[in-house]
Design a protein around this motif. Structure first.
Motif, PDB file in Angstrom:
ATOM      1  N   ARG A  86       0.838  -1.207   0.000  1.00  0.00           N
ATOM      2  CA  ARG A  86       0.000   0.000   0.000  1.00  0.00           C
ATOM      3  C   ARG A  86       0.871   1.255   0.000  1.00  0.00           C
ATOM      4  NH1 ARG A  86      -1.551   3.985   2.691  1.00  0.00           N
ATOM      5  NH2 ARG A  86      -0.248   3.449   4.482  1.00  0.00           N
ATOM      6  N   PHE A  89       2.555   1.934  -3.466  1.00  0.00           N
ATOM      7  CA  PHE A  89       1.669   2.534  -4.467  1.00  0.00           C
ATOM      8  C   PHE A  89       1.293   3.965  -4.093  1.00  0.00           C
ATOM      9  CE2 PHE A  89       1.413  -1.725  -6.098  1.00  0.00           C
ATOM     10  CZ  PHE A  89       1.178  -1.542  -7.451  1.00  0.00           C
ATOM     11  N   CYS A 136      -0.389  -6.575  -5.165  1.00  0.00           N
ATOM     12  CA  CYS A 136       0.017  -5.550  -6.134  1.00  0.00           C
ATOM     13  C   CYS A 136      -1.035  -5.338  -7.209  1.00  0.00           C
ATOM     14  CB  CYS A 136       1.371  -5.918  -6.757  1.00  0.00           C
ATOM     15  SG  CYS A 136       2.749  -5.803  -5.600  1.00  0.00           S
ATOM     16  N   GLU A 139      -3.772  -3.113  -5.405  1.00  0.00           N
ATOM     17  CA  GLU A 139      -3.418  -1.704  -5.274  1.00  0.00           C
ATOM     18  C   GLU A 139      -3.299  -1.035  -6.638  1.00  0.00           C
ATOM     19  OE1 GLU A 139      -3.482   0.012  -2.504  1.00  0.00           O
ATOM     20  OE2 GLU A 139      -4.022  -1.842  -1.467  1.00  0.00           O
ATOM     21  N   ARG A 142      -6.847  -0.355  -7.851  1.00  0.00           N
ATOM     22  CA  ARG A 142      -7.424   0.759  -7.092  1.00  0.00           C
ATOM     23  C   ARG A 142      -6.911   2.104  -7.594  1.00  0.00           C
ATOM     24  NH1 ARG A 142      -6.821  -1.695  -0.896  1.00  0.00           N
ATOM     25  NH2 ARG A 142      -8.760  -2.906  -0.887  1.00  0.00           N
TER      26      ARG A 142
END
Length: 263
Positions: A86, A89, A136, A139, A142
């Motif tokens: 998290r 990213f 991965c 994220e 997203r």
């Protein structure tokens, strides 16, 4: 007529070349310190991309992008750790504002016979190869959806996932990556995000370094193209799958193995 046809072909070629221009793209690559991940970073960089090299070995990742100036950035990231992913990213968003391509090349193996697989080895290989890919992908999706990016995700599996040849924990993760890719691809297609898997065969990376020469030669004899793969063989396919030339390809497992197995 022949002249017109030649001009048309040339125009098509030029247009294709433009589709491989990554000058305005941000590419996030795990396992970037060596092997396939490093080669993938280098090839995207050569095509003009901004490259984020992610690896648990932070200094080696930084070396991968050392010559890129503002176009290169390295992040320390244990892909098996959800919070670390998290943060990585979030760092990319802060620095570049978006991500266009995510490539999950981080991977580990262990040599254990099935009855003797230690719990720790099972959990470690699953954590990096499968959970890390999931985290991965999550994220990446997203961040792409947040900024309306019609991006591409490329996961790395293994021909062993099809043949069953290899340690049980490694093979289980690589088969899992194929299923993960298909499921995510179906769900995020409406957002314009494509998800595919590259399925390498034996490739000249650190994982092959300890194999005795006689074993290596015996393996090469089973490969129709007569050699093991090189990391750049995988990198070339990655730049294709992330490009507009592959705009109608998603949920696929693309074998890059010299013909050692057909999938």
């Amino acid at each position: 007529m022949m002249s017109s046809g030649s001009a048309s072909s040339a125009e098509g070629y030029d247009e294709s070349e433009k589709k491989m221009d990554y000058a305005d793209k941000v590419v996030f690559v795990t396992g970037a310190a060596q092997g396939m991940g490093k080669a993938i970073c280098q090839r995207f960089a050569a095509l003009g991309a901004k490259v984020v090299a992610a690896d648990i070995k932070a200094e080696a990742a930084a070396e991968t992008v050392a010559d890129l100036g503002d176009r290169g950035h390295a992040v320390a990231c244990n892909v098996a750790d959800a919070e670390a992913v998290r943060k990585a990213f979030a760092d990319v968003e802060t620095r570049f504002g978006r991500v266009d391509v995510v490539i999950n090349a981080a991977g580990i193996g262990a040599v254990d016979s099935f009855p003797d697989v230690p719990d720790d080895n099972w959990n470690r290989v699953i954590g990096v190869n499968l959970t890390g890919t999931f985290l991965c992908c999550r994220e990446g999706v997203r961040l792409m959806q947040k900024h309306g990016v019609k991006g591409a995700i490329i996961n790395i599996s293994s021909t062993g996932a099809v043949t069953g040849e290899g340690p049980v924990h490694y093979i289980a993760t690589k088969a899992g990556v194929m299923g993960l890719t298909r499921s995510i691809a179906r769900e995020v297609a409406a957002s314009g995000i494509r998800v595919n898997t590259i399925v390498p065969g034996a490739t000249n990376t650190a994982m092959l370094a300890g194999i005795p020469d006689e074993w290596m030669q015996a393996m090469i004899k089973t490969i129709p193209l007569g050699r093991v793969g090189e990391p750049d063989d995988i990198a070339r396919v990655a730049t294709f799958l992330a490009s507009e030339d592959a705009v109608y390809i998603t949920g696929q497992n693309l074998a890059v193995n010299g013909g050692m197995a057909f999938i």
